[in-house]
Design a protein around this motif. Structure first.
Motif, PDB file in Angstrom:
ATOM      1  N   GLY A 200       0.831  -1.195   0.000  1.00  0.00           N
ATOM      2  CA  GLY A 200       0.000   0.000   0.000  1.00  0.00           C
ATOM      3  C   GLY A 200       0.861   1.238   0.000  1.00  0.00           C
ATOM      4  N   MET A 201       0.303   2.345   0.509  1.00  0.00           N
ATOM      5  CA  MET A 201       1.052   3.602   0.588  1.00  0.00           C
ATOM      6  C   MET A 201       1.002   4.139   2.010  1.00  0.00           C
ATOM      7  SD  MET A 201      -1.248   6.760  -0.892  1.00  0.00           S
ATOM      8  CE  MET A 201      -0.422   7.975   0.146  1.00  0.00           C
ATOM      9  N   SER A 202       2.019   4.931   2.344  1.00  0.00           N
ATOM     10  CA  SER A 202       2.091   5.549   3.664  1.00  0.00           C
ATOM     11  C   SER A 202       2.194   7.056   3.520  1.00  0.00           C
ATOM     12  CB  SER A 202       3.318   5.035   4.432  1.00  0.00           C
ATOM     13  OG  SER A 202       4.519   5.581   3.909  1.00  0.00           O
ATOM     14  N   GLY A 226      -6.337   1.184  -2.629  1.00  0.00           N
ATOM     15  CA  GLY A 226      -7.601   0.513  -2.349  1.00  0.00           C
ATOM     16  C   GLY A 226      -8.090  -0.352  -3.495  1.00  0.00           C
ATOM     17  N   GLU A 227      -7.774   0.033  -4.732  1.00  0.00           N
ATOM     18  CA  GLU A 227      -8.160  -0.784  -5.889  1.00  0.00           C
ATOM     19  C   GLU A 227      -7.530  -2.172  -5.819  1.00  0.00           C
ATOM     20  OE1 GLU A 227      -7.265   1.166  -9.556  1.00  0.00           O
ATOM     21  OE2 GLU A 227      -8.105   3.085  -8.896  1.00  0.00           O
ATOM     22  N   GLU A 256     -12.795   6.450   2.675  1.00  0.00           N
ATOM     23  CA  GLU A 256     -13.127   6.904   1.322  1.00  0.00           C
ATOM     24  C   GLU A 256     -12.209   6.307   0.256  1.00  0.00           C
ATOM     25  OE1 GLU A 256     -13.943  11.014   0.792  1.00  0.00           O
ATOM     26  OE2 GLU A 256     -15.049  11.189   2.696  1.00  0.00           O
ATOM     27  N   SER A 257     -11.043   5.835   0.664  1.00  0.00           N
ATOM     28  CA  SER A 257     -10.127   5.216  -0.312  1.00  0.00           C
ATOM     29  C   SER A 257     -10.344   3.714  -0.436  1.00  0.00           C
ATOM     30  CB  SER A 257      -8.674   5.493   0.074  1.00  0.00           C
ATOM     31  OG  SER A 257      -8.346   4.864   1.304  1.00  0.00           O
ATOM     32  N   GLY A 258     -11.126   3.140   0.475  1.00  0.00           N
ATOM     33  CA  GLY A 258     -11.368   1.701   0.423  1.00  0.00           C
ATOM     34  C   GLY A 258     -10.165   0.858   0.808  1.00  0.00           C
ATOM     35  N   THR A 259      -9.332   1.390   1.697  1.00  0.00           N
ATOM     36  CA  THR A 259      -8.115   0.683   2.106  1.00  0.00           C
ATOM     37  C   THR A 259      -8.280   0.076   3.496  1.00  0.00           C
ATOM     38  OG1 THR A 259      -7.234   2.765   2.964  1.00  0.00           O
ATOM     39  CG2 THR A 259      -6.526   2.106   0.751  1.00  0.00           C
TER      40      THR A 259
END
Length: 552
Positions: A200-202, A226-227, A256-259
């Motif tokens: 993912g991202m930080s 999230g995708e 909101e990002s679905g993560t």
């Protein structure tokens, strides 16, 4: 028929049998006596021993380890690791292996070492140089970077996250003003990293250049993660006066990002203006969202002191034209006088005059001050503390944003409430080091050498904050499960043989603030993917670690 009986019938021989240990299997259940059988890179059997002992048949093995009276547990998994800062100069991960760490999630707090563009190559090179790596930075994409790491080999497993600050530097973004083209470029960076296997991202929202990013920018970038059913981990924007607002921003981005989300080190430093009860309110908010179905957890560090970025107290405005402009500004005496009133941020106790709480961790230009606090440095140099602070930053040049400080941050009571809280896993929040060579000179604080062991020696054995089994769960299966590290974090058949054998009573931090550069004692054996990496307390030099890529 048990696995061991089947093996005996087939006249098979195990690679390793760890005999007569007390197994803390990572679930939090009570320890129990058992043998642990290993073939190749997997645990193939956990053979419970009957009370009272007596004669028994046991499978044959090429290597027998007598673990009588010792704890056998999963290798520790750090959810908020930073060994990507040091892995190129220390692929053996010495100080972590000596503590039983076998896996790390790295790339946290917005900082990763890919992607790299022509706009960011000098910065990335300077940051790595500050951690004793003097080799070339020839990669650009995340995939190329991971290829470099894989080709070199590491002693620990490493799962990777792409850092928002690294993406901003690579896209040429240094303020809140971010064009649509730049956002699209950064979305491409996240996508490429996810395709390469990143989790993912930080974000690191107290540091340059991410601290000026809008919530909308962060949501757009995290949504790419999230995708891929990925993660958003965050060193949030504020943990004092605006702790609640920062907590709600983090949760909004995750939702909101679905993560999936990891709120990195949800703690509150004392004497920084945090509202009464602010930490409890933030934790309760996180807990309510988790109960409502949002996959979020957090973590904490083991000591009352911790590390930070020295440049973090500086106001964002001085970085808007880049590091060289910031350095020029810091050389101006009149600018310095003005800055003294603008540095009430990040470690806010500095602006309140608590200079004895802050010490230099690793100045390459001034090794004589490493380990000293700023009152001591001011006396040594016969200068005002603020001038000492600014001088150290200026003399670091392009490495200014890599200079680390160590601060007395938390109370013992606050540490205990975090460590025992069910939403908190346990992390050292640092990088692996070693006791010799250039890296040891810039890593002069205890966290890399004994941070993980300190949870067991101090918080379990001495303070009784947690049961041993619960502490081990928070250091193994809890983070491994949250981050989807399949087959890691438990001592069970079918799981990867990341296994630690340690003498609980003999565990000793050794490293202290006054004499930090020393390996912890008491961990006797560490297997990484079935390979002995620490054997009878000595690093074997094995590099059996793997890149733990996102499961597709």
């Amino acid at each position: 028929m048990a696995n061991s009986e089947k093996r005996k019938a087939n006249s098979e021989m195990l690679d390793t049998l760890i005999r007569n240990g007390w197994v803390a299997d990572g679930t939090g259940n009570p320890i129990y006596p058992a043998d642990v059988a290993i073939e190749g890179d997997r645990i193939v059997d956990v053979i419970r021993l009957r009370a009272g002992g007596g004669e028994r048949s046991e499978p044959a093995a090429h290597r027998m380890i007598d673990a009588t009276g010792k704890i056998v547990c999963p290798g520790f998994v750090d959810p908020n690791g930073h060994s990507d800062w040091s892995i190129l100069s220390n692929p053996a991960g010495d100080s972590f292996i000596h503590q039983g760490v076998t896996s790390e999630i790295v790339g946290n707090c917005g900082n990763s070492f890919a992607p790299v563009s022509d706009l960011s190559r000098a910065f990335i090179t300077a940051r790595l140089r500050a951690h004793a790596y003097d080799g070339p930075v020839e990669w650009s994409s995340f995939a190329e970077y991971l290829d470099v790491i894989a080709g070199m080999g590491t002693s620990t497993n490493m799962a990777w996250i792409v850092g928002h600050n690294a993406m901003r530097y690579a896209a040429g973004v240094s303020s809140a003003r971010c064009s649509e083209e730049q956002v699209c470029t950064m979305e491409g960076f996240v996508r490429e990293a996810m395709e390469a296997g990143a989790l993912g991202m930080s974000s690191g929202l107290e540091f340059e250049p991410g601290r000026s990013a809008t919530t909308g920018e962060l949501i757009r970038l995290a949504a790419v993660s999230g995708e891929y059913d990925g993660y958003y981990t965050s060193h949030t924007r504020n943990r004092d006066q605006f702790l609640q607002e920062s907590t709600e921003e983090f949760l909004t981005i995750v939702r909101e990002s679905g993560t999936h989300g990891e709120y990195l080190h949800l703690n509150v430093r004392y004497n920084t203006g945090a509202p009464e009860g602010g930490w409890q309110r933030a934790v309760d908010t996180l807990d309510a969202e988790r109960r409502a179905g949002l996959d979020v957890l957090t973590d904490t560090t083991p000591f009352t002191f911790g590390t930070g970025m020295m440049a973090g107290i500086l106001p964002p405005r001085i970085f808007e034209r880049g590091v060289e402009s910031a350095l020029e500004y810091l050389r101006d005496p009149s600018a310095r006088r003005q800055l003294r009133g603008e540095c009430d941020r990040y470690w806010r106790f500095i602006s309140r005059g608590d200079w004895d709480r802050v010490r230099i961790e690793g100045s390459r230009n001034h090794p004589e001050i490493n380990g000293k606090n700023f009152r001591e440095i001011a006396e040594l140099w016969n200068r005002d503390e603020w001038d000492c602070y600014f001088d150290i930053l200026v003399e670091a040049g392009r490495e200014m944003e890599s200079i680390q400080i160590v601060g007395i941050l938390f109370t013992e009571e606050h540490l205990a409430e975090m460590i025992r809280h069910p939403l908190f896993s346990l992390s050292a929040d640092t990088w692996s080091s070693r006791i010799d060579g250039p890296l040891s000179e810039v890593t002069r604080f205890p966290l890399p050498y004994c941070g993980h062991v300190h949870f067991l020696t101090h918080h379990v054995r001495e303070m009784g904050t947690l049961r041993l089994e619960d502490c081990i769960r928070k250091m193994t299966s809890m983070p491994a499960t949250h981050f989807g590290l399949r087959g890691r974090g438990l001592v069970q058949p079918g799981y990867f043989a990341d296994v630690v054998v340690f003498d609980y009573e003999a565990l000793d931090n050794v490293s202290t603030l006054e004499n930090p550069v020393a390996y912890a004692r008491g961990v006797e054996h560490v297997l990484v993917n079935g390979v002995f990496t620490l054997d009878s307390g000595h690093h074997t030099g094995a590099r059996a670690g793997r890149i733990l890529r996102r499961a597709s």
